[in-house]
Scaffold this motif. Structure first.
Motif, PDB file in Angstrom:
ATOM      1  N   GLY A  10       0.782  -1.455  -0.188  1.00 41.77           N
ATOM      2  CA  GLY A  10      -0.017   0.062  -0.083  1.00 41.77           C
ATOM      3  C   GLY A  10       0.828   1.314  -0.061  1.00 41.77           C
ATOM      4  N   SER A  12       0.524   3.693  -2.178  1.00 42.12           N
ATOM      5  CA  SER A  12      -0.264   4.642  -3.214  1.00 42.12           C
ATOM      6  C   SER A  12      -0.251   5.894  -2.610  1.00 42.12           C
ATOM      7  CB  SER A  12      -1.404   4.274  -3.759  1.00 42.12           C
ATOM      8  OG  SER A  12      -2.218   3.775  -2.696  1.00 42.12           O
ATOM      9  N   GLY A  16       2.269   4.372   3.609  1.00 48.42           N
ATOM     10  CA  GLY A  16       3.076   3.453   2.902  1.00 48.42           C
ATOM     11  C   GLY A  16       3.895   4.353   1.886  1.00 48.42           C
ATOM     12  N   ARG A  35      -2.496  -1.471  -6.007  1.00 51.59           N
ATOM     13  CA  ARG A  35      -3.409  -2.151  -6.402  1.00 51.59           C
ATOM     14  C   ARG A  35      -3.356  -2.434  -8.121  1.00 51.59           C
ATOM     15  NH1 ARG A  35      -8.639  -1.674  -3.097  1.00 51.59           N
ATOM     16  NH2 ARG A  35      -7.919   0.222  -2.070  1.00 51.59           N
ATOM     17  N   ASN A  81       1.567  -2.684   5.660  1.00 55.10           N
ATOM     18  CA  ASN A  81       0.786  -1.453   5.871  1.00 55.10           C
ATOM     19  C   ASN A  81      -0.483  -1.247   5.233  1.00 55.10           C
ATOM     20  OD1 ASN A  81       0.968   1.604   6.140  1.00 55.10           O
ATOM     21  ND2 ASN A  81       0.717   1.338   3.751  1.00 55.10           N
ATOM     22  N   GLY A  83      -4.258  -1.143   4.366  1.00 63.02           N
ATOM     23  CA  GLY A  83      -5.438  -1.559   5.225  1.00 63.02           C
ATOM     24  C   GLY A  83      -6.418  -0.361   5.136  1.00 63.02           C
ATOM     25  N   VAL A 104      -8.699  -8.069   4.054  1.00 61.76           N
ATOM     26  CA  VAL A 104      -7.751  -7.045   3.763  1.00 61.76           C
ATOM     27  C   VAL A 104      -6.456  -6.767   5.134  1.00 61.76           C
ATOM     28  CG1 VAL A 104      -7.196  -4.506   3.210  1.00 61.76           C
ATOM     29  CG2 VAL A 104      -8.886  -5.840   2.179  1.00 61.76           C
ATOM     30  N   SER A 133      -2.769  -0.437  15.122  1.00 64.82           N
ATOM     31  CA  SER A 133      -3.175   0.728  15.442  1.00 64.82           C
ATOM     32  C   SER A 133      -3.647   0.785  17.141  1.00 64.82           C
ATOM     33  CB  SER A 133      -4.840   0.921  14.952  1.00 64.82           C
ATOM     34  OG  SER A 133      -5.612   2.105  15.446  1.00 64.82           O
ATOM     35  N   LYS A 150      -7.252  -4.850  14.059  1.00 64.80           N
ATOM     36  CA  LYS A 150      -5.935  -4.670  14.397  1.00 64.80           C
ATOM     37  C   LYS A 150      -5.559  -5.399  15.633  1.00 64.80           C
ATOM     38  CE  LYS A 150      -5.160  -1.556  11.169  1.00 64.80           C
ATOM     39  NZ  LYS A 150      -4.116  -1.977  10.010  1.00 64.80           N
ATOM     40  N   PHE A 183      -6.737   8.127   5.227  1.00 67.82           N
ATOM     41  CA  PHE A 183      -7.412   7.164   6.070  1.00 67.82           C
ATOM     42  C   PHE A 183      -8.810   7.419   6.302  1.00 67.82           C
ATOM     43  CE2 PHE A 183      -8.554   4.968  10.152  1.00 67.82           C
ATOM     44  CZ  PHE A 183      -8.131   3.443   9.925  1.00 67.82           C
ATOM     45  N   SER A 188     -11.012   6.360   1.410  1.00 69.15           N
ATOM     46  CA  SER A 188     -10.556   5.100   2.137  1.00 69.15           C
ATOM     47  C   SER A 188     -11.577   4.544   3.158  1.00 69.15           C
ATOM     48  CB  SER A 188      -9.391   5.542   3.072  1.00 69.15           C
ATOM     49  OG  SER A 188      -8.308   5.946   1.941  1.00 69.15           O
TER      50      SER A 188
HETATM   51  N1  LIG Z   1      -3.969   7.492   9.541  1.00 67.70           N
HETATM   52  C1  LIG Z   1      -4.110   6.988  10.753  1.00 67.70           C
HETATM   53  O1  LIG Z   1      -4.703   7.635  11.387  1.00 67.70           O
HETATM   54  C2  LIG Z   1      -3.845   5.336  11.037  1.00 67.70           C
HETATM   55  C3  LIG Z   1      -3.919   5.167  12.418  1.00 67.70           C
HETATM   56  C4  LIG Z   1      -3.838   3.811  12.831  1.00 67.70           C
HETATM   57  C5  LIG Z   1      -3.592   2.947  11.986  1.00 67.70           C
HETATM   58  N2  LIG Z   1      -3.463   3.177  10.649  1.00 67.70           N
HETATM   59  C6  LIG Z   1      -3.087   2.093   9.633  1.00 67.70           C
HETATM   60  O2  LIG Z   1      -2.067   2.438   8.856  1.00 67.70           O
HETATM   61  C7  LIG Z   1      -2.104   1.687   7.544  1.00 67.70           C
HETATM   62  C8  LIG Z   1      -2.076   2.706   6.337  1.00 67.70           C
HETATM   63  O3  LIG Z   1      -3.322   3.915   6.580  1.00 67.70           O
HETATM   64  P1  LIG Z   1      -2.961   5.181   5.911  1.00 67.70           P
HETATM   65  O4  LIG Z   1      -3.281   6.056   7.143  1.00 67.70           O
HETATM   66  O5  LIG Z   1      -1.922   5.345   5.169  1.00 67.70           O
HETATM   67  O6  LIG Z   1      -4.475   5.301   4.959  1.00 67.70           O
HETATM   68  P2  LIG Z   1      -4.654   5.620   3.601  1.00 67.70           P
HETATM   69  O7  LIG Z   1      -3.945   6.943   3.145  1.00 67.70           O
HETATM   70  O8  LIG Z   1      -5.904   5.447   3.375  1.00 67.70           O
HETATM   71  O9  LIG Z   1      -3.703   4.472   2.925  1.00 67.70           O
HETATM   72  C9  LIG Z   1      -4.121   3.355   2.763  1.00 67.70           C
HETATM   73  C10 LIG Z   1      -3.425   2.312   1.770  1.00 67.70           C
HETATM   74  O10 LIG Z   1      -3.728   1.115   1.836  1.00 67.70           O
HETATM   75  C11 LIG Z   1      -4.261   0.644   0.516  1.00 67.70           C
HETATM   76  N3  LIG Z   1      -5.297  -0.391   0.549  1.00 67.70           N
HETATM   77  C12 LIG Z   1      -6.324  -0.312   1.273  1.00 67.70           C
HETATM   78  N4  LIG Z   1      -6.999  -1.524   0.992  1.00 67.70           N
HETATM   79  C13 LIG Z   1      -6.524  -2.320  -0.174  1.00 67.70           C
HETATM   80  C14 LIG Z   1      -6.787  -3.352  -0.492  1.00 67.70           C
HETATM   81  N5  LIG Z   1      -7.840  -3.816  -0.564  1.00 67.70           N
HETATM   82  N6  LIG Z   1      -5.726  -3.701  -1.456  1.00 67.70           N
HETATM   83  C15 LIG Z   1      -4.500  -3.155  -1.890  1.00 67.70           C
HETATM   84  N7  LIG Z   1      -4.359  -2.006  -1.293  1.00 67.70           N
HETATM   85  C16 LIG Z   1      -5.328  -1.461  -0.335  1.00 67.70           C
HETATM   86  C17 LIG Z   1      -4.411   1.888  -0.118  1.00 67.70           C
HETATM   87  O11 LIG Z   1      -4.348   1.744  -1.537  1.00 67.70           O
HETATM   88  P3  LIG Z   1      -5.430   2.344  -2.594  1.00 67.70           P
HETATM   89  O12 LIG Z   1      -4.744   3.723  -2.651  1.00 67.70           O
HETATM   90  O13 LIG Z   1      -5.390   1.724  -3.738  1.00 67.70           O
HETATM   91  O14 LIG Z   1      -6.805   2.452  -1.862  1.00 67.70           O
HETATM   92  C18 LIG Z   1      -3.426   2.787   0.490  1.00 67.70           C
HETATM   93  O15 LIG Z   1      -2.158   2.505  -0.348  1.00 67.70           O
HETATM   94  C19 LIG Z   1      -3.579   1.056   7.626  1.00 67.70           C
HETATM   95  O16 LIG Z   1      -3.143  -0.136   7.862  1.00 67.70           O
HETATM   96  C20 LIG Z   1      -4.389   1.746   8.726  1.00 67.70           C
HETATM   97  O17 LIG Z   1      -5.214   0.943   9.319  1.00 67.70           O
HETATM   98  C21 LIG Z   1      -3.573   4.528  10.178  1.00 67.70           C
END
Ligand SMILES: NC(=O)c1ccc[n+]([C@@H]2O[C@H](COP(=O)([O-])OP(=O)(O)OC[C@H]3O[C@@H](n4cnc5c(N)ncnc54)[C@H](OP(=O)(O)O)[C@@H]3O)[C@@H](O)[C@H]2O)c1
Length: 276
Positions: A10, A12, A16, A35, A81, A83, A104, A133, A150, A183, A188
């Motif tokens: 992930g 994109s 990540g 993806r 990563n 999710g 996922v 998380s 999580k 997120f 998302s």
């Molecule tokens: N941001 C926060 O506050 C926070 C807090 C705690 C934990 N987290 C965890 O951190 C991780 C990264 O999240 P983020 O904050 O960077 O969110 P984000 O900006 O929404 O990025 C999520 C990433 O996961 C990919 N993804 C989601 N579902 C997918 C699927 N079915 N197949 C392939 N790729 C998929 C997305 O790809 P696409 O672009 O293709 O959708 C994107 O690259 C996650 O596991 C999240 O639960 C985030």
């Protein structure tokens, strides 16, 4: 410090992308998954390889680690990563919504870990980073199913760390608080399709609060990336890495409550053993 080779799911956007960028910036090699296999909008680098991977396709996910190694050479660090979040009360989550998020957030990381371990064991080295998380430590109303995914990933991390330590493999469970990524954006986060008015004051209010935080989260994804690099570079990497002052406060409050219950119910808790 020798350069490392990473597989990060992930890349994109969000955490990540920040982590891949930070690793590339310091000269490391990154295999990142998106993806569609398209490279994200980062400074192009001949040290970046992009692997197409949809996390729901578990057969493909299990092969991704060896495919990454074929592209870039032996992988030192695997970062689970990718999710997403699901908002809504536990009662209103449909089975299909629960299946999708567990696929996922839990089954895909497990499949990657299964694919990675034979190669890491053969090298007697490697580091698995699972992005969990603070919601796993201190679940709140309105995001219980997400928290459950999580919590499952965190439990896998803690158990796995003990199983693979003798093989020279590290495991770090990362628990971020609120980070300013996409997120919480419409692109998302998902919401349960069903809603029940009785939950308006609990999960309904919590969901509104969370969605209002979008774009204002306290956590800086670039600083999260630096923190993860520090953990990967440490001689003794942490088992748990909590990220963000908000996450620390939530974790401490949960531990205090846990400690209070242990203390107040100690007589009852210890009364259940056989006498001999
Ligand atoms: N941001 C926060 O506050 C926070 C807090 C705690 C934990 N987290 C965890 O951190 C991780 C990264 O999240 P983020 O904050 O960077 O969110 P984000 O900006 O929404 O990025 C999520 C990433 O996961 C990919 N993804 C989601 N579902 C997918 C699927 N079915 N197949 C392939 N790729 C998929 C997305 O790809 P696409 O672009 O293709 O959708 C994107 O690259 C996650 O596991 C999240 O639960 C985030």
């Amino acid at each position: 410090m020798a350069h490392k080779t990473w597989l990060i799911t992930g890349i994109s956007r969000g955490l990540g992308l920040a982590l891949a960028t930070a690793a590339l910036d310091r000269g490391d090699v990154v295999v990142g998954t998106t993806r569609d296999g398209r490279s994200p909008p980062m400074a192009s680098s001949d040290r970046l390889h992009v692997l197409p991977l949809v996390m729901g396709d578990l057969t493909r996910v299990e092969q991704a680690f060896s495919e990454a190694a074929a592209l870039a050479g032996p992988i030192d660090v695997l970062v689970n990563n990718a999710g997403f979040g699901l908002l809504g009360s536990i009662e209103t989550a449909a089975q299909s919504e629960i299946d999708q998020i567990f696929n996922v957030n839990v089954y895909a990381p497990l499949a990657l870990i299964r694919g990675a371990l034979p190669l890491m064991r053969a090298r007697t080295r490697g580091h698995i980073i699972n992005i969990s998380s603070v919601a796993a430590i201190a679940p709140a109303p309105g995001s219980g199913i997400y928290s459950a995914t999580k919590a499952a990933l965190s439990a896998v991390s803690v158990s796995l760390a003990q199983e693979v330590a003798p093989m020279g493999i590290w495991v770090t469970n990362v628990s971020p608080g609120s980070f300013r990524t996409e997120f919480l954006s419409e692109q998302s986060v998902r919401r349960t399709e069903r809603n029940v008015d009785d939950y308006a004051a609990t999960s309904g209010r919590a969901v509104t609060g969370l969605l209002n935080k979008d774009g204002k989260q306290i956590g800086d994804p670039r600083k999260a990336a630096e923190a993860i690099l520090a953990a990967v570079d440490a001689d003794e990497p942490p088992l748990d890495l909590v990220l963000g002052s908000d996450a620390i406060a939530r974790t401490r409050a949960r531990l205090d409550r846990f400690e209070d219950d242990l203390r107040q119910w100690d007589d009852v808790s210890t009364s259940t053993d056989f006498a001999n």
